[in-house]
Design a protein around this motif. Structure first.
Motif, PDB file in Angstrom:
ATOM      1  N   VAL A  88       0.865  -1.101  -0.075  1.00  0.00           N
ATOM      2  CA  VAL A  88       0.053   0.144   0.101  1.00  0.00           C
ATOM      3  C   VAL A  88       0.914   1.366  -0.091  1.00  0.00           C
ATOM      4  O   VAL A  88       2.104   1.186   0.551  1.00  0.00           O
ATOM      5  CB  VAL A  88      -0.946  -0.059   1.232  1.00  0.00           C
ATOM      6  CG1 VAL A  88      -2.074  -1.079   1.103  1.00  0.00           C
ATOM      7  CG2 VAL A  88      -0.313  -0.084   2.635  1.00  0.00           C
ATOM      8  N   LEU A  89       0.527   2.255  -0.387  1.00  0.00           N
ATOM      9  CA  LEU A  89       0.953   3.574  -0.552  1.00  0.00           C
ATOM     10  C   LEU A  89       0.119   4.678   0.158  1.00  0.00           C
ATOM     11  O   LEU A  89      -1.106   4.865  -0.512  1.00  0.00           O
ATOM     12  CB  LEU A  89       1.301   4.001  -1.993  1.00  0.00           C
ATOM     13  CG  LEU A  89       2.039   5.211  -2.352  1.00  0.00           C
ATOM     14  CD1 LEU A  89       3.561   5.093  -1.765  1.00  0.00           C
ATOM     15  CD2 LEU A  89       2.162   5.389  -3.798  1.00  0.00           C
ATOM     16  N   ASN A  90       0.547   5.098   1.181  1.00  0.00           N
ATOM     17  CA  ASN A  90      -0.399   6.264   1.736  1.00  0.00           C
ATOM     18  C   ASN A  90       0.392   7.422   1.705  1.00  0.00           C
ATOM     19  O   ASN A  90       1.568   7.779   1.775  1.00  0.00           O
ATOM     20  CB  ASN A  90      -0.255   5.836   3.409  1.00  0.00           C
ATOM     21  CG  ASN A  90      -0.804   4.676   3.675  1.00  0.00           C
ATOM     22  OD1 ASN A  90      -1.864   4.226   3.119  1.00  0.00           O
ATOM     23  ND2 ASN A  90      -0.477   3.595   4.313  1.00  0.00           N
ATOM     24  N   GLU A 140      -1.959  -3.477  -5.322  1.00  0.00           N
ATOM     25  CA  GLU A 140      -2.390  -4.619  -6.109  1.00  0.00           C
ATOM     26  C   GLU A 140      -3.517  -4.522  -6.764  1.00  0.00           C
ATOM     27  O   GLU A 140      -3.699  -5.255  -7.887  1.00  0.00           O
ATOM     28  CB  GLU A 140      -2.617  -5.881  -5.008  1.00  0.00           C
ATOM     29  CG  GLU A 140      -3.096  -7.266  -5.441  1.00  0.00           C
ATOM     30  CD  GLU A 140      -3.528  -7.998  -4.292  1.00  0.00           C
ATOM     31  OE1 GLU A 140      -3.241  -9.435  -4.285  1.00  0.00           O
ATOM     32  OE2 GLU A 140      -4.310  -7.524  -3.427  1.00  0.00           O
ATOM     33  N   SER A 141      -4.257  -3.703  -6.413  1.00  0.00           N
ATOM     34  CA  SER A 141      -5.592  -3.347  -7.247  1.00  0.00           C
ATOM     35  C   SER A 141      -5.096  -2.981  -8.880  1.00  0.00           C
ATOM     36  O   SER A 141      -6.057  -2.781  -9.697  1.00  0.00           O
ATOM     37  CB  SER A 141      -6.328  -2.302  -6.791  1.00  0.00           C
ATOM     38  OG  SER A 141      -5.922  -1.054  -6.629  1.00  0.00           O
ATOM     39  N   GLU A 152       2.282  -3.370  -9.532  1.00  0.00           N
ATOM     40  CA  GLU A 152       2.717  -3.604  -8.031  1.00  0.00           C
ATOM     41  C   GLU A 152       4.017  -3.596  -7.916  1.00  0.00           C
ATOM     42  O   GLU A 152       4.770  -3.209  -7.004  1.00  0.00           O
ATOM     43  CB  GLU A 152       1.742  -4.632  -7.397  1.00  0.00           C
ATOM     44  CG  GLU A 152       1.925  -4.592  -5.875  1.00  0.00           C
ATOM     45  CD  GLU A 152       1.462  -5.830  -5.258  1.00  0.00           C
ATOM     46  OE1 GLU A 152       1.223  -5.722  -3.893  1.00  0.00           O
ATOM     47  OE2 GLU A 152       1.269  -6.863  -5.898  1.00  0.00           O
ATOM     48  N   ALA A 153       4.667  -4.667  -8.879  1.00  0.00           N
ATOM     49  CA  ALA A 153       5.976  -5.093  -8.519  1.00  0.00           C
ATOM     50  C   ALA A 153       6.817  -3.596  -8.677  1.00  0.00           C
ATOM     51  O   ALA A 153       7.978  -3.535  -8.341  1.00  0.00           O
ATOM     52  CB  ALA A 153       6.225  -5.982  -9.790  1.00  0.00           C
ATOM     53  N   ILE A 154       6.503  -2.761  -9.667  1.00  0.00           N
ATOM     54  CA  ILE A 154       7.166  -1.469  -9.925  1.00  0.00           C
ATOM     55  C   ILE A 154       7.438  -0.733  -8.677  1.00  0.00           C
ATOM     56  O   ILE A 154       8.527  -0.459  -8.110  1.00  0.00           O
ATOM     57  CB  ILE A 154       6.296  -0.425 -10.777  1.00  0.00           C
ATOM     58  CG1 ILE A 154       6.497  -1.172 -12.151  1.00  0.00           C
ATOM     59  CG2 ILE A 154       7.109   0.791 -10.673  1.00  0.00           C
ATOM     60  CD1 ILE A 154       5.345  -0.470 -13.044  1.00  0.00           C
ATOM     61  N   PHE A 155       6.427  -0.936  -7.732  1.00  0.00           N
ATOM     62  CA  PHE A 155       6.707   0.003  -6.490  1.00  0.00           C
ATOM     63  C   PHE A 155       7.075  -0.767  -5.212  1.00  0.00           C
ATOM     64  O   PHE A 155       7.553  -0.380  -4.262  1.00  0.00           O
ATOM     65  CB  PHE A 155       5.063   0.269  -5.893  1.00  0.00           C
ATOM     66  CG  PHE A 155       4.699   1.640  -6.497  1.00  0.00           C
ATOM     67  CD1 PHE A 155       5.019   2.915  -6.090  1.00  0.00           C
ATOM     68  CD2 PHE A 155       4.154   2.095  -7.853  1.00  0.00           C
ATOM     69  CE1 PHE A 155       4.750   4.131  -6.626  1.00  0.00           C
ATOM     70  CE2 PHE A 155       3.691   2.884  -8.506  1.00  0.00           C
ATOM     71  CZ  PHE A 155       4.299   4.080  -7.901  1.00  0.00           C
TER      72      PHE A 155
END
Length: 151
Positions: free
Chosen positions: A118-120, A131-132, A138-141
């Motif tokens: 998650v990114l907050n 993931e959404s 998601e792999a980039i982050f």
């Protein structure tokens, strides 16, 4: 006979209200009302790994992804990159501008105990379950978090 045909014309010109749309409208109203009811949130899963990251613009239009604690560069996204990471970072900047917040403070990138990344944004209501956006995005982050790509 003209009286009967005029009665048929009047009856035939009546419009019936279709029942399925009325049912759909009723259900939509109920869902909307239920959706406004307070729901007790479940506690969030624990944080396994986290990193505060900054997204800083470069003079040539690129983006530096930097670890906010160590101030080390994680990656530089070139100006001509049109990928997911750059697009999402741009969206985050737009949200901060909308809320009148500065662009430099770090975001919180977290791997949760349930496996989600998650990114907050602590300065806006932005909370993204990466993931959404699909596993490749998601792999980039996950690289920004310092995780190694899956073989």
């Amino acid at each position: 006979m003209s009286g009967v045909s005029s009665a048929r014309r009047q009856t035939g010109s009546r419009r019936r209200i279709p029942i399925p749309p009325l049912i759909a409208l009723g259900l939509a109203s109920m869902i909307g009302i239920v959706g406004l009811m307070p729901v007790k949130p479940s506690p969030p899963p624990g944080i396994v790994m986290q990193r505060k990251v900054q997204f800083l613009d470069t003079a040539d239009g690129g983006i530096v992804v930097r670890d906010a604690a160590t101030r080390r560069t994680i990656i530089v996204i070139p100006a001509n990159d049109e990928g997911f990471g750059r697009a999402l970072i741009h969206t985050l900047e737009v949200m901060r501008r909308r809320y009148g917040q500065p662009l430099d403070p770090p975001y919180q990138l977290q791997r949760l105990a349930d496996g989600r990344l998650v990114l907050n944004d602590p300065l806006s209501p932005m909370h993204l379950d990466l993931e959404s956006f699909g596993t490749s995005n998601e792999a980039i982050f996950s690289l920004y978090l310092g995780e190694r790509p899956a073989p």
